[in-house]
Design a protein around this motif. Structure first.
Motif, PDB file in Angstrom:
ATOM      1  N   GLN A  62     -16.074  12.001   5.037  1.00 61.68           N
ATOM      2  CA  GLN A  62     -14.895  11.760   5.861  1.00 61.68           C
ATOM      3  C   GLN A  62     -14.377  10.337   5.640  1.00 61.68           C
ATOM      4  N   TYR A  63     -13.049  10.246   5.577  1.00 64.19           N
ATOM      5  CA  TYR A  63     -12.383   8.978   5.321  1.00 64.19           C
ATOM      6  C   TYR A  63     -11.185   8.853   6.245  1.00 64.19           C
ATOM      7  N   GLU A  64     -10.886   7.610   6.647  1.00 62.26           N
ATOM      8  CA  GLU A  64      -9.691   7.340   7.426  1.00 62.26           C
ATOM      9  C   GLU A  64      -8.724   6.578   6.528  1.00 62.26           C
ATOM     10  N   VAL A  65      -7.511   7.081   6.434  1.00 61.46           N
ATOM     11  CA  VAL A  65      -6.471   6.447   5.640  1.00 61.46           C
ATOM     12  C   VAL A  65      -5.369   6.012   6.596  1.00 61.46           C
ATOM     13  N   HIS A 106     -11.056   6.009  -4.956  1.00 58.53           N
ATOM     14  CA  HIS A 106     -10.138   4.976  -4.451  1.00 58.53           C
ATOM     15  C   HIS A 106      -8.674   5.352  -4.683  1.00 58.53           C
ATOM     16  N   PRO A 107      -8.272   5.695  -5.920  1.00 62.28           N
ATOM     17  CA  PRO A 107      -6.872   6.104  -6.094  1.00 62.28           C
ATOM     18  C   PRO A 107      -6.539   7.386  -5.331  1.00 62.28           C
ATOM     19  N   ILE A 137      -3.402   7.388  -2.819  1.00 61.17           N
ATOM     20  CA  ILE A 137      -2.231   8.063  -3.384  1.00 61.17           C
ATOM     21  C   ILE A 137      -2.053   9.444  -2.748  1.00 61.17           C
ATOM     22  N   GLU A 138      -3.052  10.288  -2.883  1.00 61.92           N
ATOM     23  CA  GLU A 138      -2.920  11.671  -2.408  1.00 61.92           C
ATOM     24  C   GLU A 138      -2.900  11.774  -0.880  1.00 61.92           C
ATOM     25  N   CYS A 139      -3.762  11.038  -0.218  1.00 60.35           N
ATOM     26  CA  CYS A 139      -3.800  11.111   1.253  1.00 60.35           C
ATOM     27  C   CYS A 139      -2.497  10.600   1.881  1.00 60.35           C
ATOM     28  N   GLU A 170      13.454   7.040   2.311  1.00 58.14           N
ATOM     29  CA  GLU A 170      13.404   7.673   1.001  1.00 58.14           C
ATOM     30  C   GLU A 170      11.941   7.929   0.650  1.00 58.14           C
ATOM     31  N   ASN A 171      11.717   8.836  -0.305  1.00 57.44           N
ATOM     32  CA  ASN A 171      10.356   9.098  -0.750  1.00 57.44           C
ATOM     33  C   ASN A 171       9.720   7.820  -1.280  1.00 57.44           C
ATOM     34  N   ILE A 172       8.447   7.693  -1.057  1.00 53.73           N
ATOM     35  CA  ILE A 172       7.696   6.534  -1.544  1.00 53.73           C
ATOM     36  C   ILE A 172       6.856   6.994  -2.732  1.00 53.73           C
ATOM     37  N   ASP A 173       6.921   6.242  -3.813  1.00 52.22           N
ATOM     38  CA  ASP A 173       6.125   6.532  -5.002  1.00 52.22           C
ATOM     39  C   ASP A 173       4.758   5.861  -4.808  1.00 52.22           C
ATOM     40  N   PHE A 174       3.801   6.623  -4.291  1.00 50.23           N
ATOM     41  CA  PHE A 174       2.496   6.055  -3.987  1.00 50.23           C
ATOM     42  C   PHE A 174       1.713   5.693  -5.246  1.00 50.23           C
TER      43      PHE A 174
END
Length: 179
Positions: free
Chosen positions: A71-74, A113-114, A118-120, A147-151
């Motif tokens: 489990q991770y908190e983002v 890490h990415p 990025i995905e979360c 606007e959409n953010i390019d993570f």
């Protein structure tokens, strides 16, 4: 008959994925507003009239491991600063910390890490966009549709910034040692 029907039903050999590569699993367990503030500075000053806004959005991301396994908190931290284009007077300021708790399995350690940064955030962003729109509208302004953010680009820029900071820091001890 073709082999396609046996492969798609799972009875035949699956050539799409190797047998030894486990499938990545991600579940959103919870999402919530950690902290939020909205200041309608225009109303506080009593300014009237139409103003052409200049909106600046800053995004910061943070991720941490929780005590529970996998489990991770983002946390997505957003700062929205709106000023008038003509005079630079503040219209409103919004700060939002939005968090998600994710259960993630089968992501290789070197890709975790990415994945977290990025995905979360991609999963959280539609909810953040809705909150910003609703709060700006409820605060007396037209709804602000982000606007959409390019993570991916955001992640790459942060990695590059950290590498430059480390390189600058590596050069500092030599300079201070000579002084």
């Amino acid at each position: 008959m073709s082999d396609t029907s046996t492969n798609s039903s799972g009875n035949g050999a699956d050539t799409a994925q190797p047998q030894d590569a486990p499938q990545v699993k991600m579940n959103v367990l919870a999402q919530y507003i950690r902290d939020m503030s909205f200041e309608n500075i225009l109303a506080q000053k009593g300014t009237k009239g139409e103003a052409q806004p200049d909106v600046q959005v800053q995004v910061n991301l943070d991720a941490k491991k929780r005590q529970a396994e996998n489990q991770y908190e983002v946390i997505m931290k957003l700062k929205v600063d709106s000023k008038t284009k003509s005079s630079g007077d503040q219209l409103f300021l919004m700060e939002l910390e939005y968090a998600g708790i994710f259960h993630i399995e089968n992501v290789p350690e070197n890709q975790l890490h990415p994945f977290l940064l990025i995905e979360c955030p991609r999963m959280l962003f539609p909810f953040v966009r809705r909150i910003v729109s609703d709060v700006s509208r409820d605060g007396g302004f037209p709804p602000l549709n982000l606007e959409n953010i390019d993570f991916v680009q955001l992640y790459r820029a942060e990695i590059q910034r950290r590498q430059q900071a480390q390189a600058a820091q590596a050069g500092s001890p030599e300079q201070t040692g000579q002084a």
